[in-house]
Design a protein around this motif. Structure first.
Motif, PDB file in Angstrom:
ATOM      1  N   GLY A  17       0.738  -1.343  -0.043  1.00 34.22           N
ATOM      2  CA  GLY A  17       0.060   0.042   0.032  1.00 34.22           C
ATOM      3  C   GLY A  17       0.746   1.329   0.014  1.00 34.22           C
ATOM      4  O   GLY A  17       0.232   2.201   0.676  1.00 34.22           O
ATOM      5  N   GLY A  18       1.843   1.161  -0.756  1.00 32.89           N
ATOM      6  CA  GLY A  18       2.669   2.595  -0.755  1.00 32.89           C
ATOM      7  C   GLY A  18       3.631   2.881   0.296  1.00 32.89           C
ATOM      8  O   GLY A  18       4.173   4.012   0.270  1.00 32.89           O
ATOM      9  N   GLN A  19       3.846   1.918   0.909  1.00 27.62           N
ATOM     10  CA  GLN A  19       5.112   2.229   2.092  1.00 27.62           C
ATOM     11  C   GLN A  19       6.447   2.807   1.396  1.00 27.62           C
ATOM     12  O   GLN A  19       6.887   3.718   1.895  1.00 27.62           O
ATOM     13  CB  GLN A  19       5.283   0.947   3.068  1.00 27.62           C
ATOM     14  N   ALA A  20       6.735   2.027   0.296  1.00 30.23           N
ATOM     15  CA  ALA A  20       8.040   2.698  -0.155  1.00 30.23           C
ATOM     16  C   ALA A  20       8.152   3.876  -0.784  1.00 30.23           C
ATOM     17  O   ALA A  20       8.849   4.672  -0.499  1.00 30.23           O
ATOM     18  CB  ALA A  20       8.645   1.503  -1.182  1.00 30.23           C
ATOM     19  N   ALA A  21       6.881   4.218  -1.532  1.00 32.43           N
ATOM     20  CA  ALA A  21       6.708   5.658  -2.049  1.00 32.43           C
ATOM     21  C   ALA A  21       6.402   6.634  -1.300  1.00 32.43           C
ATOM     22  O   ALA A  21       6.974   7.695  -1.563  1.00 32.43           O
ATOM     23  CB  ALA A  21       5.343   5.486  -3.179  1.00 32.43           C
ATOM     24  N   GLY A  22       6.160   6.405   0.095  1.00 30.90           N
ATOM     25  CA  GLY A  22       5.513   7.683   0.786  1.00 30.90           C
ATOM     26  C   GLY A  22       6.668   7.608   1.979  1.00 30.90           C
ATOM     27  O   GLY A  22       6.579   8.436   2.843  1.00 30.90           O
ATOM     28  N   ALA A  23       7.898   7.132   1.640  1.00 25.98           N
ATOM     29  CA  ALA A  23       8.935   7.030   2.730  1.00 25.98           C
ATOM     30  C   ALA A  23       9.334   8.420   2.858  1.00 25.98           C
ATOM     31  O   ALA A  23       9.465   9.371   1.974  1.00 25.98           O
ATOM     32  CB  ALA A  23       9.974   6.208   2.345  1.00 25.98           C
ATOM     33  N   SER A  24       9.855   9.050   3.902  1.00 28.09           N
ATOM     34  CA  SER A  24      10.358  10.215   4.242  1.00 28.09           C
ATOM     35  C   SER A  24      11.765  10.279   3.502  1.00 28.09           C
ATOM     36  O   SER A  24      12.543   9.096   3.306  1.00 28.09           O
ATOM     37  CB  SER A  24      10.351  10.643   5.541  1.00 28.09           C
ATOM     38  N   ALA A  25      12.687  11.463   3.799  1.00 22.54           N
ATOM     39  CA  ALA A  25      14.117  11.346   3.091  1.00 22.54           C
ATOM     40  C   ALA A  25      14.981  11.625   4.416  1.00 22.54           C
ATOM     41  O   ALA A  25      16.090  12.034   4.181  1.00 22.54           O
ATOM     42  CB  ALA A  25      14.115  12.931   2.571  1.00 22.54           C
ATOM     43  N   GLY A  26      14.690  10.996   5.356  1.00 21.63           N
ATOM     44  CA  GLY A  26      15.480  11.083   6.658  1.00 21.63           C
ATOM     45  C   GLY A  26      16.912  10.251   6.473  1.00 21.63           C
ATOM     46  O   GLY A  26      17.771  10.788   7.194  1.00 21.63           O
ATOM     47  N   ASP A 143      -4.095  -6.920 -14.919  1.00 22.64           N
ATOM     48  CA  ASP A 143      -2.941  -6.836 -14.901  1.00 22.64           C
ATOM     49  C   ASP A 143      -2.232  -6.381 -13.697  1.00 22.64           C
ATOM     50  O   ASP A 143      -1.294  -7.175 -13.355  1.00 22.64           O
ATOM     51  CB  ASP A 143      -2.324  -5.723 -16.079  1.00 22.64           C
ATOM     52  N   CYS A 144      -2.850  -5.552 -12.927  1.00 18.67           N
ATOM     53  CA  CYS A 144      -1.960  -4.965 -11.827  1.00 18.67           C
ATOM     54  C   CYS A 144      -3.026  -4.529 -10.704  1.00 18.67           C
ATOM     55  O   CYS A 144      -4.264  -4.061 -11.056  1.00 18.67           O
ATOM     56  CB  CYS A 144      -1.103  -3.931 -12.219  1.00 18.67           C
ATOM     57  N   MET A 145      -2.529  -4.301  -9.532  1.00 20.72           N
ATOM     58  CA  MET A 145      -3.250  -3.903  -8.406  1.00 20.72           C
ATOM     59  C   MET A 145      -2.406  -2.746  -7.976  1.00 20.72           C
ATOM     60  O   MET A 145      -1.075  -2.751  -7.708  1.00 20.72           O
ATOM     61  CB  MET A 145      -3.526  -4.885  -7.333  1.00 20.72           C
ATOM     62  N   THR A 146      -2.946  -1.938  -7.011  1.00 22.14           N
ATOM     63  CA  THR A 146      -2.298  -1.130  -6.164  1.00 22.14           C
ATOM     64  C   THR A 146      -3.116  -0.535  -4.908  1.00 22.14           C
ATOM     65  O   THR A 146      -4.526  -0.753  -5.020  1.00 22.14           O
ATOM     66  CB  THR A 146      -1.732   0.199  -6.626  1.00 22.14           C
ATOM     67  N   PHE A 147      -2.673  -0.443  -3.715  1.00 19.30           N
ATOM     68  CA  PHE A 147      -3.407  -0.030  -2.649  1.00 19.30           C
ATOM     69  C   PHE A 147      -2.940   1.281  -1.953  1.00 19.30           C
ATOM     70  O   PHE A 147      -1.875   1.696  -1.811  1.00 19.30           O
ATOM     71  CB  PHE A 147      -3.710  -1.002  -1.477  1.00 19.30           C
ATOM     72  N   PHE A 148      -4.169   2.057  -1.758  1.00 18.05           N
ATOM     73  CA  PHE A 148      -3.766   3.544  -1.182  1.00 18.05           C
ATOM     74  C   PHE A 148      -3.319   3.469   0.159  1.00 18.05           C
ATOM     75  O   PHE A 148      -2.733   4.103   1.059  1.00 18.05           O
ATOM     76  CB  PHE A 148      -4.766   4.454  -1.284  1.00 18.05           C
ATOM     77  N   ASP A 149      -4.372   2.357   0.730  1.00 19.68           N
ATOM     78  CA  ASP A 149      -4.069   2.090   2.177  1.00 19.68           C
ATOM     79  C   ASP A 149      -4.678   0.755   2.613  1.00 19.68           C
ATOM     80  O   ASP A 149      -5.012   0.196   1.476  1.00 19.68           O
ATOM     81  CB  ASP A 149      -4.897   3.348   3.190  1.00 19.68           C
ATOM     82  N   ARG A 150      -5.189   0.407   3.890  1.00 19.06           N
ATOM     83  CA  ARG A 150      -5.587  -1.190   4.150  1.00 19.06           C
ATOM     84  C   ARG A 150      -7.030  -1.294   3.603  1.00 19.06           C
ATOM     85  O   ARG A 150      -7.428  -2.425   3.418  1.00 19.06           O
ATOM     86  CB  ARG A 150      -5.427  -1.382   5.533  1.00 19.06           C
ATOM     87  N   ARG A 151      -7.724  -0.243   3.127  1.00 21.40           N
ATOM     88  CA  ARG A 151      -9.025  -0.422   2.568  1.00 21.40           C
ATOM     89  C   ARG A 151      -9.252  -0.104   1.163  1.00 21.40           C
ATOM     90  O   ARG A 151      -9.730  -0.941   0.605  1.00 21.40           O
ATOM     91  CB  ARG A 151     -10.139   0.315   3.552  1.00 21.40           C
ATOM     92  N   HIS A 152      -8.429   0.801   0.643  1.00 12.41           N
ATOM     93  CA  HIS A 152      -8.790   1.566  -0.575  1.00 12.41           C
ATOM     94  C   HIS A 152      -7.836   1.187  -1.722  1.00 12.41           C
ATOM     95  O   HIS A 152      -6.584   1.297  -1.481  1.00 12.41           O
ATOM     96  CB  HIS A 152      -9.006   2.747  -0.689  1.00 12.41           C
ATOM     97  N   GLY A 153      -8.228   0.249  -2.728  1.00 11.58           N
ATOM     98  CA  GLY A 153      -7.296  -0.208  -3.728  1.00 11.58           C
ATOM     99  C   GLY A 153      -8.008  -0.246  -5.149  1.00 11.58           C
ATOM    100  O   GLY A 153      -9.148   0.004  -5.237  1.00 11.58           O
ATOM    101  N   LEU A 154      -7.051  -0.257  -6.113  1.00 14.82           N
ATOM    102  CA  LEU A 154      -7.461  -0.559  -7.492  1.00 14.82           C
ATOM    103  C   LEU A 154      -7.102  -1.742  -8.116  1.00 14.82           C
ATOM    104  O   LEU A 154      -5.903  -2.118  -7.871  1.00 14.82           O
ATOM    105  CB  LEU A 154      -7.179   0.847  -8.400  1.00 14.82           C
ATOM    106  N   ALA A 155      -7.557  -2.073  -9.267  1.00 12.20           N
ATOM    107  CA  ALA A 155      -6.873  -2.953 -10.136  1.00 12.20           C
ATOM    108  C   ALA A 155      -7.218  -2.510 -11.633  1.00 12.20           C
ATOM    109  O   ALA A 155      -8.194  -1.776 -11.773  1.00 12.20           O
ATOM    110  CB  ALA A 155      -7.475  -4.634 -10.075  1.00 12.20           C
TER     111      ALA A 155
END
Length: 363
Positions: A17-26, A143-155
């Motif tokens: 659900g986007g954990q890598a993409a939303g990482a901070s720059a620490g 073909d593919c899926m992605t999730f915005f959070d634990r509930r909301h996602g798309l394919a």
């Protein structure tokens, strides 16, 4: 797109659900400085010969892979051991994407024409599975899926009657509905997605999602800022014009900074301009000054880095330390997809049961 070779589009998107993409720059400095020197994949024997194009890296300890012959594996000890948690009776299915929220909850996507496209969910670490979607339309090919959070996602499905089809869930994959198509721009003739790595549909933040295409006259990236209801399309400099060419994978570390990789998946064909980058949320794309030397099917930002990322493909792994301007090969082993986690680890998977880890905890 047909499942021959790299098939249609599969997606692990942003792992869980986007954990890598939303990482901070620490931790930008250690991730980028000497990145090439510290990039040494540690192979993790999987005990299978399945091809794992679906990968969801949860942490340095927990990861899921999904692949051919209906195979799903899960580790909770950093890849030292793998539990076969494949859904019963799924042996004829091709899993190309897995999205995992933790060590117990995961969603997997099987690709193919008509009823071959299916979604399964588990809430007990794969001990049991529920089929939550079976595609009833013979013209659709998911073909593919992605999730915005634990509930909301798309394919996403390859175009049906001239437009990509988007499937939406608001309950963690337990139920799905097809979104209205009026906000989707027309597909090009011959255009489709690639189920090569589970990264043809990726998200960042709570509403933004991007879709990668190939096969048409131009390789495009489509963007939606409202969870898939309305879309805009942008041409990329990655070559297309052939069913084997286009953008195969995307990675966004936030809503604005994105990477695209691809090329021509045929091993006897060159892949010039196989990478591009965006700094405006995908509205424009710039070709890499020094691209990867060959076709790449997966890409991921290194954890907490503003400038370092990995790209993988059948002929090797490349690293960028300048946010996609230049790429340098650091490994020649074959992988199809890559995913990184907030606790500073990265995972890769691919053909012949190959799974590997990178970073703390991978020895």
């Amino acid at each position: 797109m047909p499942t021959t070779a790299y098939g249609s589009t599969g997606t692990t998107a942003n792992g869980s659900g986007g954990q890598a993409a939303g990482a901070s720059a620490g931790a930008a400095a250690p991730a980028a400085s000497g990145a090439a020197a510290m990039l040494a994949w540690q192979l993790k024997p999987s005990g299978t010969t399945a091809r794992f194009r679906g990968l969801a890296a949860v942490s340095r300890s927990v990861a899921w892979v999904a692949g051919s012959k209906g195979t799903v594996l899960r580790t909770s000890d950093g890849g030292r051991s793998w539990r076969d948690v494949s859904p019963p009776g799924a042996g004829a299915l091709e899993f190309r994407d897995v999205e995992a929220f933790d060590g117990r909850r995961a969603v997997v996507l099987a690709i193919g024409e008509g009823e071959a496209s299916r979604v399964f969910t588990t809430e007990d670490g794969g001990a049991s599975w529920t089929e939550s979607f079976r595609n009833p339309d013979p013209k659709a090919f998911y073909d593919c899926m992605t999730f915005f959070d634990r509930r909301h996602g798309l394919a996403m499905s390859d175009p049906v009657d001239g437009k990509y089809r988007i499937l939406s869930t608001a309950d963690g994959g337990r139920s799905w509905k097809v979104l209205p198509r009026d906000g989707m721009p027309p597909a090009q003739e011959g255009e489709a997605g690639f189920a090569a790595s589970g990264q043809c549909l990726v998200s960042a933040g709570t509403r933004d999602v991007w879709l990668a295409t190939g096969g048409g006259a131009h390789a495009r990236v489509l963007h939606s800022g409202d969870r898939g209801r309305t879309w805009t399309a942008t041409t990329t400099p990655i070559p297309a014009g052939d069913p084997a060419r286009g953008v195969f994978a995307l990675a966004f570390r936030d809503r604005t900074h994105g990477l695209a990789v691809g090329g021509d998946y045929r091993p006897d064909q060159a892949s010039p301009d196989a990478a591009a980058r965006s700094t405006d949320g995908g509205r424009t794309w710039t070709a890499a000054g020094v691209p990867p030397p060959a076709y790449r099917s997966g890409v991921a930002w290194l954890p907490h880095s503003r400038s370092a990322a990995l790209a993988v493909g059948p002929t090797g792994t490349d690293v960028t330390t300048d946010a996609g301007r230049t790429w340098h090969t650091v490994d020649t082993g074959s992988f199809d997809t890559v995913d990184c986690t907030p606790d500073l680890s990265c995972w890769a998977s691919g053909e012949k049961g190959r799974i590997a880890g990178l970073g703390p905890g991978h020895h």
